[in-house]
Design a protein around this motif. Structure first.
Motif, PDB file in Angstrom:
ATOM      1  N   LEU A   1      42.911  40.642  31.823  1.00 34.65           N
ATOM      2  CA  LEU A   1      43.741  39.937  32.828  1.00 34.65           C
ATOM      3  C   LEU A   1      43.926  40.711  34.049  1.00 34.65           C
ATOM      4  O   LEU A   1      44.075  40.174  34.990  1.00 34.65           O
ATOM      5  CB  LEU A   1      45.010  39.234  32.455  1.00 34.65           C
ATOM      6  CG  LEU A   1      44.651  38.270  31.237  1.00 34.65           C
ATOM      7  CD1 LEU A   1      46.214  37.876  30.411  1.00 34.65           C
ATOM      8  CD2 LEU A   1      44.380  37.053  31.678  1.00 34.65           C
ATOM      9  N   ALA A   2      44.291  41.775  33.890  1.00 33.28           N
ATOM     10  CA  ALA A   2      44.474  42.830  35.108  1.00 33.28           C
ATOM     11  C   ALA A   2      43.361  43.037  35.668  1.00 33.28           C
ATOM     12  O   ALA A   2      43.367  43.248  37.274  1.00 33.28           O
ATOM     13  CB  ALA A   2      45.054  44.321  34.576  1.00 33.28           C
ATOM     14  N   GLN A   3      42.104  43.189  35.365  1.00 37.60           N
ATOM     15  CA  GLN A   3      40.855  43.327  35.969  1.00 37.60           C
ATOM     16  C   GLN A   3      40.335  42.018  36.689  1.00 37.60           C
ATOM     17  O   GLN A   3      40.218  42.059  37.883  1.00 37.60           O
ATOM     18  CB  GLN A   3      39.787  43.637  34.885  1.00 37.60           C
ATOM     19  CG  GLN A   3      38.558  43.831  35.764  1.00 37.60           C
ATOM     20  CD  GLN A   3      37.241  44.342  34.782  1.00 37.60           C
ATOM     21  OE1 GLN A   3      37.512  44.073  33.621  1.00 37.60           O
ATOM     22  NE2 GLN A   3      35.938  44.322  35.300  1.00 37.60           N
ATOM     23  N   ALA A   4      40.776  40.765  36.226  1.00 41.35           N
ATOM     24  CA  ALA A   4      40.421  39.645  36.780  1.00 41.35           C
ATOM     25  C   ALA A   4      41.497  39.351  37.923  1.00 41.35           C
ATOM     26  O   ALA A   4      41.095  38.962  39.083  1.00 41.35           O
ATOM     27  CB  ALA A   4      40.752  38.437  35.612  1.00 41.35           C
ATOM     28  N   ALA A   5      42.864  39.823  37.736  1.00 43.81           N
ATOM     29  CA  ALA A   5      43.857  39.757  38.724  1.00 43.81           C
ATOM     30  C   ALA A   5      43.349  40.367  39.896  1.00 43.81           C
ATOM     31  O   ALA A   5      43.574  40.277  41.199  1.00 43.81           O
ATOM     32  CB  ALA A   5      44.973  39.876  38.521  1.00 43.81           C
ATOM     33  N   GLN A   6      42.825  41.735  39.599  1.00 42.79           N
ATOM     34  CA  GLN A   6      42.431  42.635  40.743  1.00 42.79           C
ATOM     35  C   GLN A   6      41.250  42.260  41.484  1.00 42.79           C
ATOM     36  O   GLN A   6      41.149  42.457  42.581  1.00 42.79           O
ATOM     37  CB  GLN A   6      42.247  44.048  40.093  1.00 42.79           C
ATOM     38  CG  GLN A   6      41.694  44.880  41.183  1.00 42.79           C
ATOM     39  CD  GLN A   6      41.548  46.491  40.646  1.00 42.79           C
ATOM     40  OE1 GLN A   6      41.382  46.463  39.222  1.00 42.79           O
ATOM     41  NE2 GLN A   6      41.268  47.491  41.357  1.00 42.79           N
ATOM     42  N   HIS A   7      40.145  41.538  40.957  1.00 43.45           N
ATOM     43  CA  HIS A   7      38.928  41.162  41.594  1.00 43.45           C
ATOM     44  C   HIS A   7      38.953  39.867  42.001  1.00 43.45           C
ATOM     45  O   HIS A   7      37.776  39.407  42.498  1.00 43.45           O
ATOM     46  CB  HIS A   7      37.736  41.882  40.561  1.00 43.45           C
ATOM     47  CG  HIS A   7      37.849  43.254  40.426  1.00 43.45           C
ATOM     48  ND1 HIS A   7      37.505  44.024  41.423  1.00 43.45           N
ATOM     49  CD2 HIS A   7      37.934  43.792  39.358  1.00 43.45           C
ATOM     50  CE1 HIS A   7      37.572  45.266  41.082  1.00 43.45           C
ATOM     51  NE2 HIS A   7      38.010  45.153  39.698  1.00 43.45           N
TER      52      HIS A   7
END
Length: 174
Positions: A75-81
């Motif tokens: 989820l952190a990766q999705a939020a970042q990109h």
């Protein structure tokens, strides 16, 4: 009342559980002012999600704990990109990620916690998995779907690069 009191004790005992993933999920990302994007997750939802993870930590097996850590990282990766909605990363994809954080994961955890601790690792009938196995299956299914959406985000970004390549090639002298 006993359940509420037990949940309160669980919350107090689990405050330090998520030490391995201290970094909060990114709220918004932008590329140096170029193509600034709306945040995927709002701060309130992020803090509520972190609270849910902390309050349930002592009640979960190491395997389930590991799946939750992977989900949080995805989820952190999705939020970042995450960029704007397009033909690859749709509004439905965006809403799925938001609802995973807001409802799907917390609802699964809450349902699991309602099962008495002594019954969580035992199948309730021969045809059904144990509540612990059911929770793990639900979380792994959500993790797979989150990762699929993350790949769509990457596809969208790659498509932007390909469009730029085609544009630059069209400007070449012949």
């Amino acid at each position: 009342l006993l359940g509420v009191a037990a949940l309160g004790l669980v919350m107090l005992g689990a405050l330090g559980w998520f030490k391995g993933v201290k970094r909060p999920l990114p709220v918004a990302a932008s590329r140096g002012g170029v193509g600034a994007r709306a945040p995927l997750f709002d701060k309130k939802t992020l803090s509520t999600f972190d609270e849910v993870l902390q309050t349930t930590a002592s009640e979960l097996s190491p395997a389930v704990h590991a799946v939750l850590r992977r989900i949080k990282a995805a989820l952190a990766q999705a939020a970042q990109h995450a960029g704007p909605v397009d033909e690859h990363f749709t509004q439905d994809d965006r809403m799925f990620l938001v609802e995973c954080l807001r409802r799907y994961i917390p609802d699964s955890l809450e349902a699991y916690l309602r099962v008495p601790p002594e019954q969580r690792s035992h199948a309730l009938s021969p045809q059904e998995p144990s509540p612990e196995d059911t929770l793990a299956q639900q979380l792994m299914m959500l993790q797979d779907e989150i990762e699929k959406r993350s790949k769509k985000i990457g596809r969208s970004a790659a498509e932007d690069l390909l469009k730029q390549q085609r544009f630059l090639e069209s400007k070449k002298t012949r």
